[in-house]
Design an enzyme around this catalytic site. Structure first.
Site, PDB file in Angstrom:
ATOM      1  N   GLU A  52     -42.332 -28.834 121.163  1.00 11.89           N
ATOM      2  CA  GLU A  52     -42.632 -27.955 122.312  1.00 11.89           C
ATOM      3  C   GLU A  52     -42.162 -28.573 123.630  1.00 11.89           C
ATOM      4  OE1 GLU A  52     -46.592 -26.320 122.469  1.00 11.89           O
ATOM      5  OE2 GLU A  52     -46.355 -25.297 120.558  1.00 11.89           O
TER       6      GLU A  52
HETATM    7  C1  LIG Z   1     -42.015 -32.122 113.256  1.00 11.56           C
HETATM    8  C2  LIG Z   1     -41.267 -31.176 114.123  1.00 11.56           C
HETATM    9  C3  LIG Z   1     -41.607 -29.826 114.108  1.00 11.56           C
HETATM   10  C4  LIG Z   1     -40.865 -28.906 114.856  1.00 11.56           C
HETATM   11  N1  LIG Z   1     -41.134 -27.563 114.737  1.00 11.56           N
HETATM   12  C5  LIG Z   1     -40.270 -26.674 115.306  1.00 11.56           C
HETATM   13  C6  LIG Z   1     -40.385 -25.274 115.041  1.00 11.56           C
HETATM   14  O1  LIG Z   1     -41.286 -24.822 114.325  1.00 11.56           O
HETATM   15  N2  LIG Z   1     -39.472 -24.438 115.597  1.00 11.56           N
HETATM   16  C7  LIG Z   1     -38.465 -24.887 116.388  1.00 11.56           C
HETATM   17  O2  LIG Z   1     -37.658 -24.086 116.830  1.00 11.56           O
HETATM   18  N3  LIG Z   1     -38.335 -26.206 116.668  1.00 11.56           N
HETATM   19  C8  LIG Z   1     -39.200 -27.112 116.145  1.00 11.56           C
HETATM   20  N4  LIG Z   1     -39.057 -28.461 116.402  1.00 11.56           N
HETATM   21  C9  LIG Z   1     -38.014 -28.892 117.294  1.00 11.56           C
HETATM   22  C10 LIG Z   1     -38.489 -29.553 118.587  1.00 11.56           C
HETATM   23  O3  LIG Z   1     -38.938 -28.597 119.500  1.00 11.56           O
HETATM   24  C11 LIG Z   1     -37.295 -30.377 119.096  1.00 11.56           C
HETATM   25  O4  LIG Z   1     -37.231 -31.509 118.260  1.00 11.56           O
HETATM   26  C12 LIG Z   1     -37.386 -30.754 120.509  1.00 11.56           C
HETATM   27  O5  LIG Z   1     -37.154 -29.632 121.306  1.00 11.56           O
HETATM   28  C13 LIG Z   1     -36.411 -31.867 120.923  1.00 11.56           C
HETATM   29  O6  LIG Z   1     -35.112 -31.672 120.416  1.00 11.56           O
HETATM   30  P1  LIG Z   1     -34.379 -32.874 119.650  1.00 11.56           P
HETATM   31  O7  LIG Z   1     -35.323 -33.424 118.654  1.00 11.56           O
HETATM   32  O8  LIG Z   1     -33.078 -32.371 119.168  1.00 11.56           O
HETATM   33  O9  LIG Z   1     -34.167 -33.994 120.766  1.00 11.56           O
HETATM   34  P2  LIG Z   1     -32.985 -34.079 121.828  1.00 11.56           P
HETATM   35  O10 LIG Z   1     -32.873 -32.799 122.573  1.00 11.56           O
HETATM   36  O11 LIG Z   1     -31.774 -34.610 121.168  1.00 11.56           O
HETATM   37  O12 LIG Z   1     -33.551 -35.135 122.851  1.00 11.56           O
HETATM   38  C14 LIG Z   1     -33.435 -36.552 122.668  1.00 11.56           C
HETATM   39  C15 LIG Z   1     -34.108 -37.226 123.847  1.00 11.56           C
HETATM   40  O13 LIG Z   1     -33.439 -36.894 125.066  1.00 11.56           O
HETATM   41  C16 LIG Z   1     -34.370 -36.442 126.019  1.00 11.56           C
HETATM   42  N5  LIG Z   1     -33.701 -35.484 126.917  1.00 11.56           N
HETATM   43  C17 LIG Z   1     -33.001 -34.376 126.586  1.00 11.56           C
HETATM   44  N6  LIG Z   1     -32.543 -33.771 127.689  1.00 11.56           N
HETATM   45  C18 LIG Z   1     -32.945 -34.503 128.755  1.00 11.56           C
HETATM   46  C19 LIG Z   1     -32.819 -34.404 130.175  1.00 11.56           C
HETATM   47  N7  LIG Z   1     -32.169 -33.406 130.762  1.00 11.56           N
HETATM   48  N8  LIG Z   1     -33.388 -35.347 130.927  1.00 11.56           N
HETATM   49  C20 LIG Z   1     -34.079 -36.373 130.366  1.00 11.56           C
HETATM   50  N9  LIG Z   1     -34.235 -36.522 129.046  1.00 11.56           N
HETATM   51  C21 LIG Z   1     -33.688 -35.604 128.252  1.00 11.56           C
HETATM   52  C22 LIG Z   1     -35.499 -35.830 125.213  1.00 11.56           C
HETATM   53  O14 LIG Z   1     -36.709 -35.834 125.957  1.00 11.56           O
HETATM   54  C23 LIG Z   1     -35.560 -36.780 124.031  1.00 11.56           C
HETATM   55  O15 LIG Z   1     -36.325 -37.883 124.376  1.00 11.56           O
HETATM   56  C24 LIG Z   1     -39.811 -29.376 115.674  1.00 11.56           C
HETATM   57  C25 LIG Z   1     -39.503 -30.735 115.718  1.00 11.56           C
HETATM   58  C26 LIG Z   1     -40.201 -31.627 114.955  1.00 11.56           C
HETATM   59  C27 LIG Z   1     -39.814 -33.069 114.994  1.00 11.56           C
END
Ligand SMILES: Cc1cc2nc3c(=O)[nH]c(=O)nc-3n(C[C@H](O)[C@H](O)[C@H](O)COP(=O)(O)OP(=O)(O)OC[C@H]3O[C@@H](n4cnc5c(N)ncnc54)[C@H](O)[C@@H]3O)c2cc1C
Length: 764
Positions: free
Chosen positions: A440
């Site tokens: 989220e």
């Molecule tokens: C167990 C689990 C359940 C989930 N359930 C769902 C679901 O039901 N439906 C769904 O759609 N998604 C779901 N997600 C997805 C979740 O919302 C995403 O993992 C999340 O949005 C982050 O994306 P990412 O993991 O690709 O990280 P990335 O976007 O690759 O981010 C990597 C890091 O970079 C940081 N970052 C990115 N952009 C910036 C910026 N502009 N400035 C500073 N820092 C930044 C982030 O904070 C993070 O620390 C789930 C994820 C997990 C792990």
């Protein structure tokens, strides 16, 4: 020429032109995120002069009789059914009876209105239920959480057509459909709006008839409940190259319901999030055809998906994860206080060591603070507010602070927390911490961009009005609106400068505070810091303009200050709402002193790093002339806070109320938590006997009986208590053959697919 038109044409107009370049511009997705939800107490904080009587007059969150009965009945009963160890390490899923119970007792229908067969519960009831489940099984909590948060149910309630609501909501309420929501894809995580999943408007065959619809291609991952979902809420970018529904080629992000039995849908593979076994996995679709009726809200809502998501998130983000985190913090305080009381080293309970007390104090205060903020936020949601900035603060602060609490709990437990097995009650929570932090809106991005970035625009009394005026295509109307907002802003800034300066130089001595007994002095400090915050925000926006958006380190510090102000208000309100309990005062003092230290340090860091140096010097003089002075809670306060969770006292009860307290009587089986609760109760009960032995300087029980310091009956009680402690501090060990795998996850022949393989499967 009237005075007002002279001001507009000769003074405002040139400023209007300059401001068009200086103020931050908004992308469409940013604008939609900012327009989602509304403002609440955050607006008072941004205005710099919070109205304390208003805060204290907000009605506290309450459960109806029906909600209370559900919490004490089905939720307790469901928790007692669950064996979290076997769920995680043997079955890798909830057992079928638990799935049935969740569906038939309508755990998946907490937010669905009663007229559709749901429970129609308040945000607070929803939060309390998630909190209790989280205190016992993370797998069960996450499973129950998802259909009640951002997903098909909520989106249909808010945006669905009548026909969609009539068809889907009763099915979801009865548990006949399992929903999930697919937004995240391999390419698009935090920047979810950059997804490449697509839908093309076309004609196709559905249930034997040719209809207008959408051909979908997507690849999503991390989708909770995805592997078993029967209906997938899907976010994709809609294109209409043949202009079948309008004159735009690229319509934008759209949300639709995709029954997962449709040809072309691949669903079922599972991820293992931090070795947790709630259902989560990837899914993809190849040329899946859905009728236009499946677009949530129908054809009128095409292209409005991002706005719908942001609007749903504005409330939902304040419930699920903050409840899970508040539960985690209370649970950690509960078990760690008990463990520190029963575990002895060097012949004394470890709770007596000051270094342990430091951790216990933080555990107790965090539990108090997070639950205060959870309750206050739920009360606002139940009054119909959708405060997007507040809920973002709640999500990131609660999950981050739970991490600190769980780490403290692990450190105090030592090996007992680390050795996995049915006797371990901490390992699952420890592994679960990063999940809340990531989902989220991952916390780093939420802290840096959302808490303050959106807040500065959304919750500020004038900025959004000014930006809207500047972007108004009707320039004359825009200038009029800007004239009003700008001069209001100037007046506000002058008043704030005087307030902030006066309060900083007098240490907040004369700042406003309500009649709030021993806590009044904290309100004065918050008044002082709120005015400093409002002034610093204005000066930063004025000097950095749109550049502030890229200064994430500065923004994040402002975000921290805003968060501290919000959480502190919640703690003070809790103390007031709970009848100003003297015993809880140390917890309030801890929260306030820790918060003031953070606020002052963040102001200092902002001033030290602010890129426009004259503004930094001005800020130093106006808001922090003597530098940061608060050092956090004193040792005395820490000792008092620690004592609260190692004693069986009403203050401890208030901190841990309505968590699931495991016992053999409830679940019919012995687990680590029930052993701990039992040992804690026994240890507390025999304390007077031990005190007598201590005063008589005798350690040996037989000796104490012989010299009549204690009776034979008391000796038995001491031995029983010692046995209970021995059982509670025990850890698991396994025969080597128990650890040779019989599990599908660890067998050598299990096949793991990568994102690239999934992507090519989707493309085939
Ligand atoms: C167990 C689990 C359940 C989930 N359930 C769902 C679901 O039901 N439906 C769904 O759609 N998604 C779901 N997600 C997805 C979740 O919302 C995403 O993992 C999340 O949005 C982050 O994306 P990412 O993991 O690709 O990280 P990335 O976007 O690759 O981010 C990597 C890091 O970079 C940081 N970052 C990115 N952009 C910036 C910026 N502009 N400035 C500073 N820092 C930044 C982030 O904070 C993070 O620390 C789930 C994820 C997990 C792990």
């Amino acid at each position: 020429m009237s005075k007002s038109s002279f001001r507009r044409d000769w003074i405002t107009k040139p400023i209007f032109r300059v401001a068009q370049h200086a103020l931050p511009t908004l992308s469409d997705t940013e604008r939609e995120a900012i327009e989602a939800g509304d403002v609440w107490w955050d607006a008072d904080l941004f205005a710099g002069n919070p109205d304390w009587d208003k805060l204290l007059a907000f009605a506290p969150a309450r459960l109806s009789d029906e909600e209370k009965a559900f919490l004490d009945g089905p939720v307790e009963e469901f928790c007692a059914m669950l064996d979290d160890w076997r769920i995680n390490w043997e079955w890798h899923d909830l057992p079928p009876a638990a799935w049935d119970y969740l569906k038939t007792r309508k755990f998946f229908a907490m937010i669905i209105p009663k007229e559709y067969g749901g429970l129609g519960f308040s945000a607070y009831a929803h939060s309390e239920i998630i909190r209790k489940l989280s205190s016992h099984s993370l797998c069960a909590a996450v499973t129950a959480m998802v259909p009640n948060s951002l997903g098909p149910g909520e989106l249909l309630i808010k945006f669905g057509t009548k026909a969609q609501q009539d068809y889907w909501l009763p099915r979801l309420a009865r548990g006949e459909e399992i929903p999930c929501f697919g937004l995240t894809s391999p390419e698009a995580g935090s920047d979810a709006a950059s997804m490449i999943d697509s839908g093309v408007v076309c004609r196709g065959t559905h249930e034997g008839r040719e209809v207008l619809g959408i051909r979908l291609n997507w690849h999503k991952r991390y989708i909770t409940l995805g592997p078993i979902a029967t209906v997938l809420g899907l976010a994709f970018k809609l294109h209409d190259p043949d202009h079948l529904i309008g004159d735009r080629d690229n319509i934008g992000i759209t949300l639709a319901l995709v029954p997962t039995h449709l040809p072309g849908v691949s669903i079922g593979r599972r991820h293992l999030p931090a070795l947790h076994v709630f259902q989560n996995g990837p899914n993809w679709g190849k040329d899946v055809f859905i009728p236009m009726d499946n677009v949530i809200g129908g054809v009128d809502q095409v292209g409005k998906g991002w706005k719908m998501l942001m609007s749903a998130l504005a409330a939902g983000r304040g419930i699920s994860l903050p409840s899970l985190s508040a539960a985690g913090a209370s649970f950690a305080a509960n078990v760690t206080g008990a463990y520190a009381r029963i575990r002895e080293q060097f012949h004394v309970p470890i709770a007596k060591f000051e270094a342990i007390q430091e951790r216990l104090a933080r555990l107790a205060a965090t539990a108090y603070l997070l639950d205060a903020a959870r309750r206050m936020t739920c009360a606002a949601l139940d009054e119909g507010h959708h405060p997007a900035v507040v809920t973002a603060i709640m999500k990131s602060q609660a999950t981050d602070r739970m991490r600190v609490s769980v780490n403290d709990a692990m450190d105090v437990h030592g090996g007992k927390g680390i050795i996995e097995g049915p006797l371990n009650y901490l390992g699952s929570l420890y592994r679960g911490v990063p999940i809340g932090i990531t989902v989220e809106g991952a916390n780093i991005v939420t802290r840096a961009l959302i808490q303050f970035g959106q807040g500065a625009i959304r919750s500020h009394p004038y900025l959004l009005k000014e930006m809207m005026a500047l972007q108004d295509p009707d320039r004359a109307r825009g200038l009029d609106a800007f004239d009003q907002a700008f001069w209001g802003h100037v007046g506000h800034s002058i008043a704030n400068t005087c307030r902030a300066f006066g309060r900083a130089w007098t240490g907040g001595l004369f700042a406003p505070a309500p009649k709030a007994g021993a806590s009044a002095r904290y309100y004065r400090q918050l008044s002082r810091h709120a005015s400093a915050f409002a002034l610093a925000v204005d000066l930063s926006l004025l000097s950095l303009g749109g550049g502030l958006k890229r200064r994430e380190m500065i923004s994040a510090r402002f975000g921290d200050i805003l968060s501290e102000l919000y959480l502190s208000c919640a703690a003070l309100k809790r103390w007031n709402d709970e009848g100003r309990q003297d015993d809880d005062l140390p917890l309030v003092e801890y929260c306030m002193e820790a918060s003031f230290a953070t606020i002052e340090t963040r102001f200092d860091e902002i001033i030290a790093n602010f890129p426009v140096r004259p503004v930094a010097w001005l800020l130093r003089v106006l808001i922090q002339p003597f530098g940061p002075r608060r050092r956090g809670p004193s040792d005395r306060v820490m000792e008092q806070c620690a004592a609260i969770i190692v004693d069986a006292c009403p203050a401890r009860e208030r901190l841990t109320v309505d968590l699931f307290k495991s016992s053999v009587a409830k679940s019919g089986r012995v687990d680590g938590l029930s052993l701990l609760e039992h040992a804690f109760a026994q240890t507390v009960a025999v304390q007077p006997i031990r005190d007598r032995m201590h005063d008589a300087r005798v350690r040996d029980i037989e000796q104490a009986v012989k010299q009549r310091t204690i009776t034979a009956e008391e000796a038995v009680k001491l031995k029983t208590a010692a046995d209970a402690v021995a059982a509670a501090i025990a850890v698991d060990d396994f025969a080597p053959e128990d650890l040779t795998s019989r599990s599908a996850f660890t067998q050598g022949d299990v096949s793991s697919q990568t994102t690239a393989q999934n992507r090519s499967a989707a493309a085939e």
